[in-house]
Design an enzyme around this catalytic site. Sequence first.
Site, short mmCIF file in Angstrom:
data_model
loop_
_atom_site.label_atom_id
_atom_site.label_comp_id
_atom_site.label_asym_id
_atom_site.label_seq_id
_atom_site.Cartn_x
_atom_site.Cartn_y
_atom_site.Cartn_z
N HIS A 189 0.86 -1.18 0.00
CA HIS A 189 0.00 0.00 0.00
C HIS A 189 0.91 1.24 0.00
O HIS A 189 1.87 1.29 0.78
CB HIS A 189 -0.86 0.06 1.26
CG HIS A 189 -2.02 -0.89 1.28
ND1 HIS A 189 -1.89 -2.23 1.06
CD2 HIS A 189 -3.34 -0.66 1.50
CE1 HIS A 189 -3.10 -2.79 1.15
NE2 HIS A 189 -3.99 -1.87 1.42
N GLU A 192 -2.11 6.07 -0.31
CA GLU A 192 -3.55 6.05 0.05
C GLU A 192 -3.77 7.31 0.90
O GLU A 192 -4.40 8.25 0.48
CB GLU A 192 -3.88 4.78 0.84
CG GLU A 192 -5.34 4.69 1.29
CD GLU A 192 -5.61 3.49 2.21
OE1 GLU A 192 -4.67 2.92 2.79
OE2 GLU A 192 -6.81 3.16 2.37
N ASP A 270 -10.95 -3.64 -1.65
CA ASP A 270 -10.30 -3.35 -0.37
C ASP A 270 -10.94 -4.13 0.79
O ASP A 270 -10.53 -5.25 1.07
CB ASP A 270 -10.29 -1.83 -0.11
CG ASP A 270 -9.09 -1.37 0.70
OD1 ASP A 270 -8.21 -2.19 1.01
OD2 ASP A 270 -9.01 -0.17 1.02
N ASP A 271 -11.92 -3.52 1.46
CA ASP A 271 -12.59 -4.15 2.62
C ASP A 271 -14.10 -4.05 2.40
O ASP A 271 -14.78 -3.22 3.04
CB ASP A 271 -12.19 -3.43 3.91
CG ASP A 271 -10.68 -3.44 4.10
OD1 ASP A 271 -10.14 -4.47 4.52
OD2 ASP A 271 -10.04 -2.41 3.79
N1 ADE Z 1 -5.91 -2.87 6.05
C1 ADE Z 1 -7.13 -3.19 5.62
N2 ADE Z 1 -7.58 -2.26 4.77
C2 ADE Z 1 -6.61 -1.33 4.65
C3 ADE Z 1 -6.47 -0.13 3.91
N3 ADE Z 1 -7.43 0.35 3.11
N4 ADE Z 1 -5.32 0.57 4.06
C4 ADE Z 1 -4.36 0.14 4.86
N5 ADE Z 1 -4.45 -0.98 5.56
C5 ADE Z 1 -5.56 -1.71 5.46
ZN ZN Z 2 -6.03 -2.20 1.20
#
Ligand code: ADE
Ligand code: ZN
Length: 329
Positions: A189, A192, A270-271
């Site tokens: 990552h 972001e 992502d999540d």
């Molecule tokens: N862990 C889970 N989702 C994340 C995200 N968007 N950015 C950084 N760490 C994460």
């Molecule tokens: Zn992520």
Amino acid sequence: MQLPQVELHLHIEGTLEPELIFELAARNNMELPYATLADLRAQYEFKDLQSFLDLYYSNMAVLQTEQDFADMTRAYLSRAAAAGVRHAEIMMDPQAHTVRGVPLKACVDGVSSALANSEEEFGISTGLIAAFLRDQPVEGALAVLEELLAMKAPIIGIGLDSAEAGNPPRNFVALYERARRAGLKCIAHAGEEGPPDYIRQALDLLRVDRIDHGIRCMEDEELVQRLVDEQVPLTVCPLSNVRLRAVGTLPDHPLLRMLERGLNVSVHSDDPAYFGGYLDENVAQVRETFGFDAGQLAVLASNAVRSAFLDDARRREFLADIAAWLDGQ
Ligand code: ADE
Ligand code: ZN
């Protein structure tokens, strides 16, 4: 025919839906700090990455046994199949579990047993990526990586996630050197919430194959030109960026500008249990917001295929399917 989709930016723990959190808490005789699903859902308002991570780490406490990890992973694969996903490269956060006393083997075996049946059961080929927590010391990450290698965990690569600001890629050079020496793919990552320079560090110091997010590259034209020239994959997660306030609203998201600038961007989730949708929802919302035509959707899908850790035959098969889909539009 559905447009074949490839998921390259997904945290398996970020697929833990509220209903499953309650189910696993009951199974493991754990008390949740929320009386009802509605109480839990009321927590899903985030002001930044850290406020999300606090809930994400707190909720994953219900993951205790190999079976819990397997059930979460099967639930994801089933939902991903419905979203048109044909290949998924899935991150897990081993340190978030070992710190709670869950054996590394329980999480690895749980997730990987579900992945092992994925092609047959859901028609989705998969790869597993161990992500390391950048807000923790590199020594702990190295110890877990050695343990994963010693147990021959079926991982294809490593990633770097968790709180980005103040935790630069340069802290993890030793981890990435070890992973590369073991033949693993490397992603991280970057950009972001962190500055464009973290993207540079991930490329120059960690020598990553892909950048997760990367959206803040747009603040640095020289970096953008390099990312275009080198066609560095950027796995962008639009709904995540809005929910974590990395961007204001979806129309403000740089995705269209990134695509038009010739960057190798693709759309991911992502999540998804936290951010309002799986890959299909991310694609549907950017399509609607930016008015993407079939050609642009095919470019996004092809970028994901180009950026995936696939063998050439499978890559060609997906690209041919995307071309056939486009012909039918
Ligand atoms: N862990 C889970 N989702 C994340 C995200 N968007 N950015 C950084 N760490 C994460
Ligand atoms: Zn992520």
